[in-house]
Design an enzyme around this catalytic site. Structure first.
Site, PDB file in Angstrom:
ATOM      1  N   LYS A  11       0.833  -1.213   0.000  1.00  0.00           N
ATOM      2  CA  LYS A  11       0.000   0.000   0.000  1.00  0.00           C
ATOM      3  C   LYS A  11       0.858   1.249   0.000  1.00  0.00           C
ATOM      4  CE  LYS A  11      -1.947  -0.790   3.981  1.00  0.00           C
ATOM      5  NZ  LYS A  11      -1.417  -2.092   4.374  1.00  0.00           N
ATOM      6  N   ARG A  86      -8.827   1.149   8.875  1.00  0.00           N
ATOM      7  CA  ARG A  86      -8.445  -0.242   9.083  1.00  0.00           C
ATOM      8  C   ARG A  86      -9.508  -1.002   9.873  1.00  0.00           C
ATOM      9  NH1 ARG A  86      -2.672   0.701   8.545  1.00  0.00           N
ATOM     10  NH2 ARG A  86      -1.505  -1.240   8.487  1.00  0.00           N
ATOM     11  N   ARG A 125      11.913  -6.224   4.756  1.00  0.00           N
ATOM     12  CA  ARG A 125      11.898  -4.769   4.967  1.00  0.00           C
ATOM     13  C   ARG A 125      12.726  -4.353   6.179  1.00  0.00           C
ATOM     14  NH1 ARG A 125       5.850  -2.554   5.404  1.00  0.00           N
ATOM     15  NH2 ARG A 125       5.911  -3.881   7.222  1.00  0.00           N
ATOM     16  N   ARG A 127      12.052  -3.374   9.214  1.00  0.00           N
ATOM     17  CA  ARG A 127      11.660  -2.224  10.027  1.00  0.00           C
ATOM     18  C   ARG A 127      11.635  -2.675  11.474  1.00  0.00           C
ATOM     19  NH1 ARG A 127       6.226  -0.217   7.563  1.00  0.00           N
ATOM     20  NH2 ARG A 127       5.373  -1.425   9.291  1.00  0.00           N
ATOM     21  N   ARG A 138      -0.124  -8.972  12.996  1.00  0.00           N
ATOM     22  CA  ARG A 138      -0.747  -7.969  12.125  1.00  0.00           C
ATOM     23  C   ARG A 138      -1.671  -8.628  11.108  1.00  0.00           C
ATOM     24  NH1 ARG A 138       4.248  -4.701  11.945  1.00  0.00           N
ATOM     25  NH2 ARG A 138       4.608  -5.237   9.780  1.00  0.00           N
TER      26      ARG A 138
END
Ligand code: B4P
Length: 181
Positions: A11, A86, A125, A127, A138
């Protein structure tokens, strides 16, 4: 416009590209929260633990953040929301905010990616909130709280579904085609 998709669906990646093309701001609630955490603000301190566990920040906090952001000048000619709403209550809040501005959503793009690819991308990623445990949590949160939005926007005839498994440029092409931009 709203970009909808599971964590790691791309996204944020697509929002940045599309916003540049359309000349509107990409508003990422995830980025806003991470900036607050990095700055050590009161908001950042209150949401850090929730984010690290892969949980969603509460709807009231998110409503306040988004309401303020959408009142800024650069959002008056349109915006691309990445990561908000969300939950169904968040979608209701967004409708209220927009009604107050005599505005409405033009489209909601759902970027669909199979779960194993989502986990692989998020781990790559690196992070700080991307531990394997947080990523799995998640995805559970997404299934429970965010997936109902697919139906919510389908019945409002706003949903456009896009295959998000290809390369970044392939997905951009698919999103552009779905939006006719
Ligand atoms: P977000 O920042 O929204 O994170 P995300 O859903 O994991 O990322 P996204 O789907 O945008 O994926 P990206 O483009 O980075 O949220 C983080 C946290 O903030 C949440 O867990 C929650 O705690 C909190 N939060 C945010 N909004 C909230 C709300 N409204 N309510 C409550 N809590 C909220 O892509 C992922 C990776 O894949 C990247 O490395 C990218 O380079 C790569 N990639 C992208 N497209 C690709 C492609 N086509 N091929 C290969 N790799 C690709």
């Amino acid at each position: 416009m709203v970009l909808l998709g599971a964590p790691g669906s791309g996204k944020g990646t697509q929002a940045a590209i599309l916003a540049g093309r359309l000349g509107v701001p990409a508003i990422s609630t995830g980025d806003m929260l991470r900036q607050a955490v990095a700055a050590g603000s009161a908001l950042g301190r209150s949401v850090e633990g929730t984010m690290m566990r892969g949980k969603l920040v509460d709807d009231a906090t998110m409503a306040e953040i988004v309401r303020r952001r959408l009142e800024e000048d650069d959002a008056r000619r349109g915006f691309l929301l990445d990561g908000y709403p969300r939950t169904v209550p968040q979608a209701g809040t967004l409708e209220e905010i927009l009604a107050g501005q005599q505005a409405r959503l033009d489209a909601v793009v759902l970027i669909e990616v199979p779960e194993p690819v989502l986990v692989e991308r998020a781990l790559a990623r690196k992070r700080s909130d991307d531990t394997e445990e947080a990523i799995r949590e998640r995805l559970v949160e997404y299934g429970k709280k965010t997936e109902p939005l697919v139906r919510y926007y389908q019945v409002r005839s706003l949903l456009r579904e896009v295959d998000g498994e290809g390369s970044v440029s392939e997905v951009t092409a698919a999103v552009s085609a779905a939006l006719e931009v």
